[in-house]
Enzyme design. Sequence first.
Site, PDB file in Angstrom:
ATOM      1  N   ASP A 127       3.884  11.000   0.337  1.00 26.25           N
ATOM      2  CA  ASP A 127       3.435   9.837   1.106  1.00 26.25           C
ATOM      3  C   ASP A 127       4.312   8.615   0.837  1.00 26.25           C
ATOM      4  O   ASP A 127       4.051   7.822  -0.058  1.00 26.25           O
ATOM      5  CB  ASP A 127       1.973   9.552   0.753  1.00 26.25           C
ATOM      6  CG  ASP A 127       1.352   8.489   1.631  1.00 26.25           C
ATOM      7  OD1 ASP A 127       2.080   7.899   2.455  1.00 26.25           O
ATOM      8  OD2 ASP A 127       0.138   8.242   1.500  1.00 26.25           O
ATOM      9  N   SER A 130       2.541   5.030   1.151  1.00 24.80           N
ATOM     10  CA  SER A 130       1.769   4.586  -0.011  1.00 24.80           C
ATOM     11  C   SER A 130       2.680   4.171  -1.162  1.00 24.80           C
ATOM     12  O   SER A 130       2.459   3.139  -1.808  1.00 24.80           O
ATOM     13  CB  SER A 130       0.812   5.691  -0.473  1.00 24.80           C
ATOM     14  OG  SER A 130      -0.218   5.882   0.483  1.00 24.80           O
TER      15      SER A 130
END
Length: 375
Positions: A127, A130
């Site tokens: 990710d 993030s």
Amino acid sequence: MQIGIPTETVAGEHRVAATPETVKKLVNAGHQVVIERGAGIRAAYIDSSYEQVGAKLTEDAYSGSEIILKVRAPKAEEIQKLPQGSHVVAMFDPYRNPELELFAKQNVTAFALELLPRTLSRAQNMDVLSSQANLAGYKAVLLASNEYQRMFPMLMTAAGTVKPARVVVMGVGVAGLQAIATAKRLGAVVEATDLRPTAKDQVESLGGKWLDVPMSEEEKNRAAEAAKNGYGWMPGEQYIKDQAAIVDKAVANADIVITTALLPGRDAPRLIQADTVAKMKPGSVILDMAVETGGNVAGSKCGETVVTANGVKILGVPNIPATVATEASALYARNVYNFVETLFDADKKLALNQEDEIQKALMVAHGGQVLLKRG
């Protein structure tokens, strides 16, 4: 298989898509890695550190590479360098990128890392949004504090008491939570708001005060449904009015405001209006983290510091992760490596699988076609 890491060409982009740590893993997996000379220098990764782990330095990392790893997607002149049938892994800004057709015409398979399904547990270590937002939330507070001409913590001195800074964080995703934690560590009094009521517990666990907005049952249900996908929701008219009143009061009394709200594929929502900015104290600072996609704050300008008539500084700092390029590159490169691993089978052969939920979600161009539906 040859994997290429070109130098980033976008102005102000100091990150690099692979570090010596991840290059070593790729080389150990049997791949040949070529990296353009100086590609990592702005992130404090020197050429010799790549050579020591088995990478080959080159003047053109596109030539002969079957997989290209980048931070920002190749632009027009770079796209022409991509070998036919090659694969590109990068952040494409897919909903705004006008050049996806060029990748299709070049018969390139393009993977846009921003489209990762964030609810999949096995995708968490890939990710990039993030990992980069975490760093951006931290650095945003430091950038704002550098412009703020008072102290963050309360101080008791012989000359009198220095009051702590009042910080308001708008948007409590990964960036917002890190901003809250950083501001608290610096000694500020922090308030925060978000469209997701579930964020209240997270804010309070970090020592922040939750700015509560009354919600109808219907709105609670819609917010809960949106939270399952990891994003915000579009509130009703009454909620918007109630939120505006609460935000107006909190922001007017704030010393520093950090806004973090983004909507995938759309312009950033306007959270702070000009009349609210006009109520703030001289010397107050607003940092608009969404300035690259339209901005959360009226009057913010990308790449500029705007000083209003009442002495408020509005910081429009683009690409904040690039201001901590060493760490940002390290995290990004690990995310990229974890995704690239999914492209190979047990025999280390390239094996694309359009039925795989991660590959399918990220694949925006393949087989001469643009696969992304921009709706």
